[in-house]
Design an enzyme around this catalytic site. Structure first.
Site, PDB file in Angstrom:
ATOM      1  N   GLY A  54      10.084   3.348  -9.953  1.00 59.48           N
ATOM      2  CA  GLY A  54       9.901   3.960 -11.269  1.00 59.48           C
ATOM      3  C   GLY A  54      10.720   5.222 -11.263  1.00 59.48           C
ATOM      4  O   GLY A  54      11.344   5.561 -10.261  1.00 59.48           O
ATOM      5  N   CYS A  55      10.719   5.944 -12.362  1.00 57.50           N
ATOM      6  CA  CYS A  55      11.516   7.166 -12.393  1.00 57.50           C
ATOM      7  C   CYS A  55      10.877   8.226 -11.514  1.00 57.50           C
ATOM      8  O   CYS A  55      11.542   9.034 -10.910  1.00 57.50           O
ATOM      9  CB  CYS A  55      11.642   7.656 -13.822  1.00 57.50           C
ATOM     10  N   GLN A  56       9.544   8.220 -11.435  1.00 53.75           N
ATOM     11  CA  GLN A  56       8.864   9.312 -10.743  1.00 53.75           C
ATOM     12  C   GLN A  56       8.151   8.861  -9.480  1.00 53.75           C
ATOM     13  O   GLN A  56       8.290   9.458  -8.437  1.00 53.75           O
ATOM     14  CB  GLN A  56       7.831   9.942 -11.670  1.00 53.75           C
TER      15      GLN A  56
END
Lengths: 149, 414
Positions: A54-56
Site C-alpha cells: 500500500g502507499c503507507q
C-alpha cells in the site's frame, strides 16, 4: 479449521459481532484486538515476494492450497490493517478458489469499514483483497491443468 | 473584476473562520478539525464566489474573442497575472507563467531549460528533503543527458548541511533545485545563501516554493532565484493553478514546452514562430475559472496581512510543539531552528497510519505516510510520520482536542 463455515455464514457472524458495538471507538478497539491476535506469519512468507504494497502500510500475504481449498496467512506493520486482514482471512480462508473469487465481501461495507477498501492510495487493503483473489485464481487454473493431464 | 474580501483588516480568528464554509461541517459526528493544510488549504467564501461569478457572469475563452464576455474574462485573467507578479515581487508580468501546479512548473523547466542546457557530465544539485516532484524530473533528465544528480544531505535536526553544500557545488553544477520550505518537516531553508553560492559557481537556481508561498514573504527579485514554482491551492485558491516564475532573459531563451494554440505567433507547415512571453509557455485554453478566482485568494491574504498570518501560525506551532513533547514515546521529526507551522512526528511502536485512522475517527484530518519524500524518510529510517500542519483558521482549542484524541489513540493502539 475442522469445521469451516461458509463465506456467507462468516460474513453474517461478523455483521452480528459488529452490531453489538455502540460506537466507532468500540469497533476500532475490536479491530485492533483482532490485529494483535492474528497468528504469527510463517517466516517463509516474510519476503519481498509476498509484500502487498500500500502507499503507507505493508502487508505480507502467504497462501497454500490443500484438498482443493485455499488457506491464507498474513501480517502487516499497521495494526488496524492487520485487524481487517484478520476478518478477511476468517471469511475467505479454507474455501474453494471459485468461492473466494466470487466473494463480494459485503460485510465490510455493512460494518462501516468500506472506506478501508476504497480506492485511496493510503491503504493496502484493497490490494490485499485483489491478491487473495489472484492467488485463488492461480490455484484454480493450476488445478484445472492438473485435472486435464 | 473588483474583489472585496468582506473581512476586516487585522486579525480576528472568529471572523476568519466564518469565511470558510467547510469549517462548519462535521466528520464522523464531530466538528471537523483540519490539520492537513500543507497538502491543501481550505477555500474562503470569496474564492468560491469568484468561481461561481466567472461561470455565472463572464465565462468565455480568453485572448482572441472580440465580444464583451471574452474581454472581461481576459481582463480578469491578466489582472490575476499582475496580482501574482505583485505577490512575489517579480519585475515583469511576462515572468509569470500559469501551469496546473508546482509539479508542472518544475517539469516545464526540466523539459525545456533542462533539455536545452544540460549536457553529458553536468551536475544537478538537489537536497535530501525534496518532494518527489523535485527529484523525479531531474532523474529523468539526468538519465537522458548522462548528467549526475547530487544530493545535499540533511542533518538530524532536519536542516540542510550547508557545509556539505559548499563542497558539492562546483563549476560542473549547472542547476541547483531546492525546496524553500520542507513539506514533511517544515524546515525553512536558507535559500538566499544557497542562491548566492550557486550563482558564484555559475549555476541556475530553481526554488520549489510550494510550501513557502503561503507562509513567508516571497520576493523573487531580492532572493535572486532564476525560477520559483508554487501552487495556488495551498494559498486558499482553487486547485489546478500553478505558477512558474522565471527570469525574463532565461525564459526568452528557453524552447517552448507544449505546442498548440495560444503559444504560437504564426503557423505554416514549413515553419512556426512562437508567441512572446508568457504565452509561449501557455499552450491551449488555460484554466481560466480557477486562475481568475486566485485573485480573490490573494485579496484574502492581503486583507489578513501576511505578518498577522505568520504570527498566528507561529503561535500555533509553538503551542502544539510544547503540548506534543509532553507525550511519552512521541518524537518530533524535524526540529530546525526556522520552521513553518508543520509538525511531523512518530510514536514508538505505532504505525503512523493507525494514528491517522483513529484521528480521522475523531474528526481530525492529519496526513500520515511518507509525504512524497521517501528519500527523506529513508534518511531518518522511518516508514513515515504523522503530520499536522496549521493554517490561519486553526485554533489552540483545536490543538487541545487533537492532543486529547492523539493520547486516546495511542492508548488504544499500545
Amino acid at each position: 479449521m475442522n469445521e469451516v463455515k461458509s463465506i456467507a455464514e462468516s460474513e453474517k457472524e461478523i455483521i452480528e459481532d459488529f452490531s453489538l458495538f455502540d460506537s466507532w471507538d468500540e469497533k476500532y478497539e475490536y479491530i485492533i484486538e483482532l490485529g494483535k491476535k492474528l497468528p504469527l506469519l510463517n517466516p517463509v512468507y516474510r519476503t519481498d515476494d509476498h509484500i502487498v504494497k500500500g502507499c503507507q502500510s505493508t502487508v505480507w500475504l502467504g497462501s497454500s492450497f490443500r484438498d482443493g481449498k485455499v488457506f491464507y496467512e498474513a501480517d502487516s506493520d499497521a495494526i488496524i490493517v492487520k485487524g481487517l486482514i484478520s476478518l478477511l482471512i476468517r471469511i475467505l480462508s479454507g474455501h474453494r478458489p471459485d468461492e473466494i473469487i466470487q466473494a463480494q465481501l459485503e460485510c465490510i461495507k455493512v460494518i462501516g469499514m468500506a472506506s478501508h477498501l476504497a480506492q485511496t492510495r493510503a491503504n493496502g487493503l484493497l490490494a490485499m483483497v485483489k491478491q487473495m483473489k489472484n492467488d485463488a485464481l492461480a490455484y484454480q487454473l493450476q488445478n484445472q491443468l492438473n485435472q486435464a493431464e | 473584476m473588483n474583489v472585496t474580501s468582506g473581512i476586516e483588516s487585522g486579525f480576528d480568528i472568529k471572523d476568519i473562520r466564518q469565511h470558510f464554509p467547510i469549517l462548519q461541517r462535521q466528520v464522523k459526528g464531530k466538528p471537523l478539525i483540519y490539520f492537513d493544510n500543507a497538502a491543501t488549504s481550505q477555500k474562503p467564501q470569496i474564492v468560491l464566489d469568484a468561481l461561481s461569478n466567472y461561470y455565472g457572469h463572464y465565462n468565455a475563452n480568453i485572448h482572441r474573442g472580440i465580444h464583451t464576455l471574452a474581454e472581461e474574462a481576459t481582463a480578469a485573467f491578466e489582472e490575476t497575472r499582475d496580482a501574482i507578479r505583485d505577490f512575489i515581487h517579480a519585475g515583469h508580468r511576462e515572468e509569470i507563467i500559469f501551469t496546473k501546479g508546482t509539479t508542472e512548473s518544475i517539469n516545464l523547466v526540466a523539459y525545456t531549460w533542462g533539455r536545452a542546457n544540460i549536457q553529458d557530465g553536468d551536475e544537478i544539485l538537489i537536497s535530501n528533503m525534496e518532494h518527489h516532484s523535485n527529484i523525479v524530473p531531474w532523474q529523468i533528465l539526468c538519465k537522458e543527458k548522462n548528467a549526475l544528480l547530487k544530493i545535499i544531505p540533511v542533518n538530524d535536526e532536519g536542516e540542510l548541511d550547508m557545509e556539505a553544500y559548499k563542497k558539492l557545488i562546483s563549476h560542473k553544477t549547472k542547476l541547483v533545485s531546492v525546496v524553500h520550505v520542507s513539506n514533511a518537516l517544515g524546515t525553512i531553508n536558507p535559500v538566499k545563501d544557497i542562491i548566492r553560492l550557486a550563482h558564484q559557481a555559475g549555476a541556475v537556481v530553481l526554488i520549489d516554493g510550494a510550501q513557502s508561498a503561503v507562509h513567508l514573504d516571497i520576493d523573487v527579485a531580492e532572493m535572486d532565484c532564476d525560477f520559483f514554482a508554487f501552487s495556488m491551492h495551498k494559498l486558499f485558491g482553487p486547485t489546478g493553478v500553478g505558477i512558474l516564475y522565471g527570469k525574463k532573459d532565461i525564459l526568452e531563451n528557453m524552447p517552448p514546452f507544449m505546442g498548440g494554440g495560444e503559444m504560437i505567433k504564426e503557423v505554416h507547415f514549413d515553419k512556426t514562430t512562437y508567441a512572446s512571453l508568457p504565452y509561449k509557455f501557455e499552450a491551449g485554453t488555460p484554466n481560466i475559472a480557477d486562475v481568475n478566482a486566485c485573485k480573490a485568494a490573494l485579496v484574502f491574504i492581503d486583507k489578513i496581512g501576511k505578518e498577522n498570518l505568520r504570527q498566528h501560525e507561529n503561535e500555533l506551532l509553538a503551542y502544539a510543539t510544547r503540548e506534543l513533547k509532553k507525550i511519552d514515546g512521541l518524537h518530533i521529526i524535524g526540529n530546525a531552528k526556522h520552521k513553518v507551522s508543520v509538525i511531523s512526528f512518530i510514536v514508538d511502536k505505532i504505525h503512523p497510519q493507525d494514528l491517522g485512522i483513529l484521528l480521522d475517527n475523531s474528526g481530525i484530518a492529519v496526513r500520515t505516510g511518507h509525504h512524497c519524500t521517501q528519500p527523506l524518510m529513508q534518511r531518518f529510517g522511518i516508514p513515515g510520520t504523522v503530520r499536522a500542519s496549521f493554517s490561519v483558521y486553526n485554533t489552540t482549542e483545536e490543538i487541545d482536542t487533537f492532543v486529547l484524541a492523539l493520547k486516546k489513540a495511542i492508548k488504544m493502539l499500545a
